[in-house]
Scaffold this motif. Structure first.
Motif, PDB file in Angstrom:
ATOM      1  N   ALA A  14      -1.859   6.472  -9.803  1.00 38.02           N
ATOM      2  CA  ALA A  14      -2.522   5.994  -8.548  1.00 38.02           C
ATOM      3  C   ALA A  14      -2.539   4.516  -8.120  1.00 38.02           C
ATOM      4  O   ALA A  14      -2.530   4.128  -7.034  1.00 38.02           O
ATOM      5  CB  ALA A  14      -4.084   6.332  -8.702  1.00 38.02           C
ATOM      6  N   ARG A  15      -2.733   3.446  -9.064  1.00 41.79           N
ATOM      7  CA  ARG A  15      -2.600   2.109  -8.871  1.00 41.79           C
ATOM      8  C   ARG A  15      -1.157   1.880  -8.637  1.00 41.79           C
ATOM      9  O   ARG A  15      -0.972   0.919  -7.439  1.00 41.79           O
ATOM     10  CB  ARG A  15      -2.723   1.512 -10.319  1.00 41.79           C
ATOM     11  N   LEU A  16      -0.075   2.461  -8.918  1.00 43.15           N
ATOM     12  CA  LEU A  16       1.361   1.946  -8.439  1.00 43.15           C
ATOM     13  C   LEU A  16       1.406   2.487  -7.225  1.00 43.15           C
ATOM     14  O   LEU A  16       2.090   1.868  -6.279  1.00 43.15           O
ATOM     15  CB  LEU A  16       2.186   2.530  -9.575  1.00 43.15           C
ATOM     16  N   SER A  17       1.044   3.776  -6.712  1.00 45.59           N
ATOM     17  CA  SER A  17       1.152   4.309  -5.500  1.00 45.59           C
ATOM     18  C   SER A  17       0.276   3.466  -4.225  1.00 45.59           C
ATOM     19  O   SER A  17       0.942   3.423  -3.176  1.00 45.59           O
ATOM     20  CB  SER A  17       0.614   5.785  -5.359  1.00 45.59           C
ATOM     21  N   ALA A  18      -0.738   2.703  -4.724  1.00 49.42           N
ATOM     22  CA  ALA A  18      -1.730   2.187  -3.860  1.00 49.42           C
ATOM     23  C   ALA A  18      -1.029   0.612  -3.330  1.00 49.42           C
ATOM     24  O   ALA A  18      -1.490   0.226  -2.677  1.00 49.42           O
ATOM     25  CB  ALA A  18      -2.883   1.858  -4.408  1.00 49.42           C
ATOM     26  N   VAL A  23       5.758   0.326  -3.091  1.00 50.81           N
ATOM     27  CA  VAL A  23       6.108   1.279  -2.244  1.00 50.81           C
ATOM     28  C   VAL A  23       7.077   0.762  -1.039  1.00 50.81           C
ATOM     29  O   VAL A  23       8.242   1.723  -1.075  1.00 50.81           O
ATOM     30  CB  VAL A  23       4.866   2.037  -1.391  1.00 50.81           C
ATOM     31  N   ALA A  24       7.322  -0.367  -0.891  1.00 51.21           N
ATOM     32  CA  ALA A  24       8.452  -0.813   0.026  1.00 51.21           C
ATOM     33  C   ALA A  24       9.580  -0.984  -0.705  1.00 51.21           C
ATOM     34  O   ALA A  24      10.586  -0.574  -0.318  1.00 51.21           O
ATOM     35  CB  ALA A  24       7.926  -1.992   0.675  1.00 51.21           C
ATOM     36  N   LEU A  25       9.723  -1.264  -1.839  1.00 57.50           N
ATOM     37  CA  LEU A  25      11.109  -1.131  -2.782  1.00 57.50           C
ATOM     38  C   LEU A  25      11.630   0.277  -3.098  1.00 57.50           C
ATOM     39  O   LEU A  25      12.887   0.274  -3.140  1.00 57.50           O
ATOM     40  CB  LEU A  25      10.475  -1.970  -4.261  1.00 57.50           C
ATOM     41  N   VAL A  26      10.462   1.157  -3.274  1.00 60.53           N
ATOM     42  CA  VAL A  26      11.106   2.494  -3.879  1.00 60.53           C
ATOM     43  C   VAL A  26      11.079   3.566  -2.962  1.00 60.53           C
ATOM     44  O   VAL A  26      11.603   4.581  -2.840  1.00 60.53           O
ATOM     45  CB  VAL A  26      10.533   2.968  -5.074  1.00 60.53           C
ATOM     46  N   GLY A  27      10.183   3.296  -1.576  1.00 58.20           N
ATOM     47  CA  GLY A  27      10.100   4.385  -0.898  1.00 58.20           C
ATOM     48  C   GLY A  27       8.748   5.318  -1.100  1.00 58.20           C
ATOM     49  O   GLY A  27       8.387   5.336  -2.156  1.00 58.20           O
ATOM     50  N   ALA A  28       8.318   5.939   0.041  1.00 56.18           N
ATOM     51  CA  ALA A  28       7.088   6.863  -0.236  1.00 56.18           C
ATOM     52  C   ALA A  28       7.331   7.904  -1.281  1.00 56.18           C
ATOM     53  O   ALA A  28       6.295   8.311  -2.013  1.00 56.18           O
ATOM     54  CB  ALA A  28       6.849   7.324   1.054  1.00 56.18           C
ATOM     55  N   SER A  29       8.567   8.402  -1.377  1.00 55.92           N
ATOM     56  CA  SER A  29       8.702   9.354  -2.524  1.00 55.92           C
ATOM     57  C   SER A  29       9.383   9.019  -3.806  1.00 55.92           C
ATOM     58  O   SER A  29       9.860   9.759  -4.640  1.00 55.92           O
ATOM     59  CB  SER A  29       9.828  10.660  -2.068  1.00 55.92           C
TER      60      SER A  29
END
Length: 136
Positions: A14-18, A23-29
């Motif tokens: 959750a912390r990483l996803s937030a 998220v900009a580096l790896v994309g939403a998935s």
């Protein structure tokens, strides 16, 4: 109470996803709990998790040794950049747990490599967490 290990891993995810920068580096998935053969890259994947009893005479506890793997099809530089961002995200604000107290979360080391079979690049980060269980 759910397993403190599963709760810890969910809190880390959750912390990483937030974090918008990660998220900009790896994309939403790109944040995964396992690496699939056809995983879109770049990605940040949960690797191995090892747990050990870390109880004292007065407190119940668990030690969690966790690896996160940053993957890139492009370059070692990209894998290292993802790993660096993940370390900052987890170091800035340790994940909160319900029913347990995260005593510490420390980055132990990062090892980067190029996979011979695929040609992909990986930066594997090792973390050590100590969780104290609370009595309910």
């Amino acid at each position: 109470m759910t397993s403190p290990v599963n709760e810890f891993l969910a809190a880390v995810q959750a912390r990483l996803s937030a974090d918008a920068g990660l998220v900009a580096l790896v994309g939403a998935s790109g944040l995964r709990d396992r690496r699939a053969d056809r995983l879109d890259l770049p990605a940040l994947v949960l690797g191995t998790v090892e747990t050990r009893d870390y109880s004292t005479a007065s407190e119940a506890g668990v030690e969690i040794l966790m690896t996160l793997e940053a993957w890139s099809a492009t370059s070692r530089r990209e894998a290292e950049a993802i790993a660096a961002k993940a370390r900052v995200v987890l170091g800035d604000a340790p994940p909160m747990l319900a029913g347990a107290v995260l005593v510490s979360l420390r980055h132990r080391r990062t090892v980067s490599r190029r996979e011979v079979k695929t040609g992909f690049f990986a930066a594997e980060m090792a973390f050590r967490a100590v969780v104290e269980l609370t009595v309910e």
